[in-house]
Design a protein around this motif. Structure first.
Motif, short mmCIF file in Angstrom:
data_model
loop_
_atom_site.label_atom_id
_atom_site.label_comp_id
_atom_site.label_asym_id
_atom_site.label_seq_id
_atom_site.Cartn_x
_atom_site.Cartn_y
_atom_site.Cartn_z
N ILE A 107 2.22 -22.05 35.88
CA ILE A 107 3.43 -20.95 35.86
C ILE A 107 4.08 -20.96 34.61
N ILE A 108 4.50 -22.30 34.20
CA ILE A 108 5.27 -22.65 33.21
C ILE A 108 4.35 -22.18 31.75
N GLY A 109 3.21 -22.88 31.82
CA GLY A 109 2.29 -22.26 30.59
C GLY A 109 2.19 -20.96 30.22
N TYR A 110 2.44 -20.07 31.45
CA TYR A 110 2.11 -18.61 31.15
C TYR A 110 3.52 -18.01 30.96
N THR A 111 4.64 -18.70 30.68
CA THR A 111 5.73 -18.19 29.93
C THR A 111 5.44 -17.68 28.39
N MET A 112 4.24 -18.00 27.99
CA MET A 112 4.03 -17.93 26.55
C MET A 112 4.29 -16.49 26.03
N PRO A 113 3.98 -15.58 26.55
CA PRO A 113 4.11 -14.08 25.87
C PRO A 113 5.71 -13.99 25.71
N VAL A 114 6.52 -14.48 26.49
CA VAL A 114 8.16 -14.51 26.44
C VAL A 114 8.19 -15.15 24.95
N TRP A 115 7.75 -16.32 24.60
CA TRP A 115 8.03 -17.11 23.48
C TRP A 115 7.27 -16.60 22.18
N ALA A 116 6.14 -15.87 22.70
CA ALA A 116 5.73 -15.26 21.33
C ALA A 116 6.50 -13.85 20.83
N LEU A 117 6.98 -13.19 21.75
CA LEU A 117 7.97 -12.38 21.30
C LEU A 117 9.16 -12.80 20.79
N VAL A 118 9.90 -14.08 21.01
CA VAL A 118 10.72 -14.72 20.42
C VAL A 118 10.48 -14.95 19.06
N ALA A 119 9.24 -15.86 19.02
CA ALA A 119 8.68 -16.11 17.62
C ALA A 119 8.55 -14.90 16.69
N SER A 120 8.04 -13.86 17.37
CA SER A 120 7.86 -12.58 16.32
C SER A 120 9.06 -12.45 15.81
N ALA A 121 10.19 -12.25 16.66
CA ALA A 121 11.59 -11.93 16.14
C ALA A 121 12.15 -12.86 15.13
N LEU A 122 11.99 -14.15 15.24
CA LEU A 122 12.45 -15.26 14.36
C LEU A 122 11.77 -15.33 13.00
N LEU A 123 10.31 -15.15 13.11
CA LEU A 123 9.22 -15.44 11.89
C LEU A 123 9.18 -14.23 11.27
N TYR A 124 9.18 -12.91 11.97
CA TYR A 124 8.36 -11.94 11.47
C TYR A 124 9.43 -10.73 11.52
N LYS A 125 10.65 -11.17 11.75
CA LYS A 125 11.87 -10.16 11.84
C LYS A 125 11.81 -8.93 12.77
N GLU A 126 10.99 -8.86 13.79
CA GLU A 126 10.67 -8.13 14.78
C GLU A 126 11.91 -8.06 15.52
N LYS A 127 12.39 -6.77 16.24
CA LYS A 127 13.78 -6.71 16.78
C LYS A 127 13.61 -7.00 18.30
N ILE A 128 14.92 -8.10 18.66
CA ILE A 128 14.88 -8.28 20.06
C ILE A 128 15.77 -7.50 20.84
N ASN A 129 15.11 -6.62 21.73
CA ASN A 129 16.20 -5.69 22.46
C ASN A 129 16.43 -6.07 23.67
N ALA A 130 16.99 -5.16 24.32
CA ALA A 130 17.45 -5.56 25.90
C ALA A 130 16.35 -6.06 26.66
N ARG A 131 15.20 -5.55 26.41
CA ARG A 131 14.18 -5.87 27.35
C ARG A 131 13.71 -7.35 26.95
N SER A 132 13.79 -7.79 25.69
CA SER A 132 13.40 -8.89 25.23
C SER A 132 14.34 -10.06 25.80
N LEU A 133 15.46 -9.53 25.90
CA LEU A 133 16.61 -10.53 26.49
C LEU A 133 16.34 -10.70 27.79
N VAL A 134 16.05 -9.55 28.74
CA VAL A 134 15.71 -9.80 30.14
C VAL A 134 14.48 -10.72 30.54
N SER A 135 13.39 -10.63 29.65
CA SER A 135 12.14 -11.48 29.66
C SER A 135 12.72 -12.79 29.45
#
Length: 318
Positions: A107-135
């Motif tokens: 269960i914990i291991g497959y939180t990965m897509p959420v952290w991939a989204l965060v990493a994309s925002a921090l490293l590659y300047k992708e926007k974190i929207n409300a959907r991202s914050l909810v996840s």
């Protein structure tokens, strides 16, 4: 010349079989790992599976005529991707599994897509929207829920939640790097070298810290090693390449949602692990978080608007 966009590839029985192979094999890998690391040095076990994995992938590449050569410009990027996606994920994960039951680890291991989204925002300047914050909130709530329940259960340790969460974070960063990598290297060749690099790393770890625990694997341990190397790594990665190439990014991403479900079910059936209310609640939270992350066109407001319009539309006259 038609202006219509090309139709998406149709999903056939082979595609569904590939998805099933990936989800079942990766999900069942958790209880199998849990069984082995209870009686065998974790890094030595993982080193064995990496040997079987890269040899199997190498044979597949040979018979398919896929070159394993890496051009000089891509050697450093391949090494970095291997360290995050293979070494950085498997090292804390194999020890996290030893501190938790296999279902919770999955269960914990497959939180990965959420952290991939965060990493994309921090490293590659992708926007974190409300959907991202909810996840992110949902994933953190699931992790805290499991940590809260772990101290009351035999076989679970709250530290294991943190270790597995670290594995998922590193895997997420690795996936963001993979998404933004521009490599000419074939995906099968990349997997071969990632497995080889991971083998060298885990060989060093087991030599440094586990020599006093070394023993020749017994029959069940060998079966687990073969399962990990051939099924989890070689067969499932080839199947995953097929799925990821043919299906849309959303469809292929959603297909991994069943992995923690099989991890929880497999742990209960194979190892007799108890499935508690916190486990089920956390699993539901993670599945919702993954839906939010992996379906960018999913809009709750639109659903309510459609329901409202449907209520206003008069039914057929009698």
């Amino acid at each position: 010349m038609s202006n219509h966009p090309p139709e998406p590839a149709k999903v056939n029985a082979k595609d569904l079989l590939m998805v099933l192979i990936v989800t079942v094999s990766w999900g069942m890998n958790y209880p199998i790992m849990k069984y082995v690391v209870n009686s065998y040095p974790p890094s030595a076990f993982r080193a064995y599976t990496f040997i079987v994995g890269f040899v199997s992938i190498g044979l597949y590449a040979y018979f398919k005529g896929i070159s394993l050569a890496v051009i000089s410009e891509e050697r450093w990027p391949v090494f970095k991707l291997s360290m995050f996606n293979m070494v950085g994920w498997h090292l804390p994960m194999i020890y996290g599994v030893s501190m938790l039951n296999s279902g919770r680890a999955a269960i914990i291991g497959y939180t990965m897509p959420v952290w991939a989204l965060v990493a994309s925002a921090l490293l590659y300047k992708e926007k974190i929207n409300a959907r991202s914050l909810v996840s992110i909130v949902l994933a953190m709530a699931a992790a805290l829920l499991l940590a809260w329940g772990s101290h009351q259960q035999w076989g679970n340790h709250p530290l294991g939640v943190g270790v597995m969460l670290m594995a998922a974070l590193i895997w997420g960063v690795g996936n963001a790097m993979m998404k933004n990598a521009k490599l000419a290297l074939h995906g099968v060749a990349l997997t071969f070298w990632a497995l080889f690099i991971a083998f060298v790393f885990f060989l060093c770890i087991t030599i440094a810290f586990e020599t006093d625990q070394w023993a020749w694997p017994n029959l069940l341990q060998w079966l687990a090693i073969l399962y990990g190397g051939v099924i989890t790594f070689a067969v499932s990665y080839v199947a995953w390449f097929h799925v990821a190439r043919k299906l849309s990014a959303v469809s292929s991403g959603l297909s991994i949602m069943l992995v923690p479900v099989f991890g929880v079910t497999g742990g209960a059936l194979v190892l007799g692990e108890s499935v508690t209310i916190p486990d089920v609640s956390a699993l539901i939270l993670i599945l919702i978080a993954m839906v939010v992350v992996l379906t960018p066109n999913f809009n709750i407001q639109q659903i309510f608007q459609r329901i409202k319009r449907a209520k206003k539309t008069p039914g057929p006259q009698q």
